[in-house]
Design an enzyme around this catalytic site. Structure first.
Site, PDB file in Angstrom:
ATOM      1  N   ASP A  88      47.916  -9.182 -10.417  1.00  0.00           N
ATOM      2  CA  ASP A  88      47.396  -8.483  -9.241  1.00  0.00           C
ATOM      3  C   ASP A  88      48.505  -7.693  -8.556  1.00  0.00           C
ATOM      4  OD1 ASP A  88      48.515 -11.023  -8.466  1.00  0.00           O
ATOM      5  OD2 ASP A  88      47.589 -10.809  -6.495  1.00  0.00           O
ATOM      6  N   GLU A  96      48.545 -13.747  -6.590  1.00  0.00           N
ATOM      7  CA  GLU A  96      49.865 -13.923  -5.981  1.00  0.00           C
ATOM      8  C   GLU A  96      50.043 -13.061  -4.748  1.00  0.00           C
ATOM      9  OE1 GLU A  96      54.142 -13.743  -5.181  1.00  0.00           O
ATOM     10  OE2 GLU A  96      52.787 -12.081  -5.573  1.00  0.00           O
TER      11      GLU A  96
END
Length: 379
Positions: A72, A136
């Site tokens: 991400d 994250e």
């Protein structure tokens, strides 16, 4: 050794802004399946909050070496990029795009390094694994934390984990993170009695009490630091009473603080200290504390020495072992096994025109390959 450039371009072209995956993890899983990795899909969360994660493992022997990373990325932002942030264009041997540095570049480098290792060692009998999350850059609730719980339940905790975050400051290899400070956020709300400023004896001003509380929290020196950590720091990040009237004593006053603390403290001990200081001054006081991570330290051992040696072998840099900066998913991994962080130079992460040079990307791939050569074969 293979070329990580095309893989990184494929990953950047997936606009995987948290919690959207946009196909990024599928690209990695297909690549790893071709190598013989066993893939475990581990999605967590519901609806629009669902996050895709996966764990992949090759081999069952020892040692077990794990690479952790996230697919991400943060949004591209409102400022104009020189190129489409998800086009992965190359100009003058530099790859541009959101995630190039943080941290799709690191993931691409490690995948290609693993491909090279297994091609060179068909007799490989250790274990290599990937812990890949899509959470994250977000709240971190449905990502690495839950994958680690699954890994423990299914006996996949590694002997050592390397997180591919962009740790370097100026030159590839100049910094390896072997620990991180803990982080604590607190909201302090003091209740008073609203009243007219001309009649303070009929009111109880919460701002005065809050100012005393904040002085009691910021004046003391929590510690002097130690061999691996700088001194802990208490910072006031907000003071708010929501009062736009000049002749009114407000009923409440609120402040927010953050403490970045070293391994001389625990989050719970600091939370207790904050509460004690607050209630000494104001009986009507509410304190809410969120501990986003505890301080941790991985004492330098064979794996950290392998990282240092690999860096020096590739570009002659002597790495500095460090614990500074913010937090990362390593704070979760440290609860289960030794962990260190090493990846690209982080000067462009989260910025407009995020980028990595092809030379640096290939050097990192070589370093990752040598790290594994040393760990598995004592090369």
């Amino acid at each position: 050794m293979g070329d990580p450039v095309a893989l990184l371009q494929d990953l950047i072209r997936c606009p995987s802004v948290t919690p959207i995956d946009a196909g990024a993890q599928g690209i990695l899983k297909e690549r790893l399946k071709k190598l013989g990795f066993e893939i475990f899909d581990l999605p967590y969360g519901e609806g629009k909050d669902q996050v895709l994660n996966f764990f992949a493992r090759y081999g069952s022997g020892s040692p077990h070496f794990c690479f952790a990373g996230h697919t991400d990325v943060v949004p591209a932002g409102q400022t104009n990029w020189q190129n489409d942030p998800f086009s992965a264009e190359i100009k003058e041997n530099v790859i541009y795009g959101r995630g190039a540095c943080d941290m799709k570049g690191g993931i691409a480098a490690f995948v290609v390094a693993v491909e090279s290792l297994l091609a060179q060692h068909p007799d490989f009998n250790g274990s290599i694994s990937f812990l890949i999350t899509g959470d994250e850059e977000g709240p971190g609730i449905n990502g690495t934390v839950k994958v680690l719980e699954w890994m423990q339940e299914h006996h996949h905790i590694p002997d050592f984990c390397l997180v591919g975050e962009p740790t370097c400051a100026q030159t590839l290899g100049d910094i390896i993170k072997i620990g991180r400070r803990g982080s604590l956020n607190a909201v302090i709300k003091v209740e008073g009695t609203q009243g007219h400023v001309a009649y303070p004896h009929l009111a109880d001003n919460p701002i005065h009490k809050l100012m005393t509380i904040l002085q009691s929290l910021t004046n003391p020196v929590l510690d002097q630091g130690n061999e691996w950590f700088q001194p802990s720091s208490v910072q006031v990040t907000s003071i708010d009473v929501g009062n736009e009237i000049t002749n009114l004593i407000p009923a409440t006053a609120t402040a927010r603080i953050n403490i970045r603390f070293n391994n001389l403290h625990t989050g719970s001990a600091l939370a207790g200290w904050i509460s004690t200081q607050c209630h000494r001054v104001a009986e009507q006081c509410h304190v809410d504390v969120l501990i986003s991570g505890e301080a941790f330290l991985t004492e330098p051992g064979n794996e950290v020495r392998a990282i240092c040696q690999a860096i020096h072998n590739v570009n002659g840099v002597t790495a500095r072992l460090d614990t500074g900066g913010g937090t990362s998913d390593a704070r979760f991994i440290s609860r289960y096994c030794p962990v260190a962080e090493f990846g690209l130079v982080g000067q462009t992460m989260h910025k407009v025109n995020e980028a990595v040079s092809i030379e640096e990307l290939k050097q990192l791939t070589s370093m990752y390959l040598q790290i594994m050569e040393i760990i598995f074969y004592d090369a």
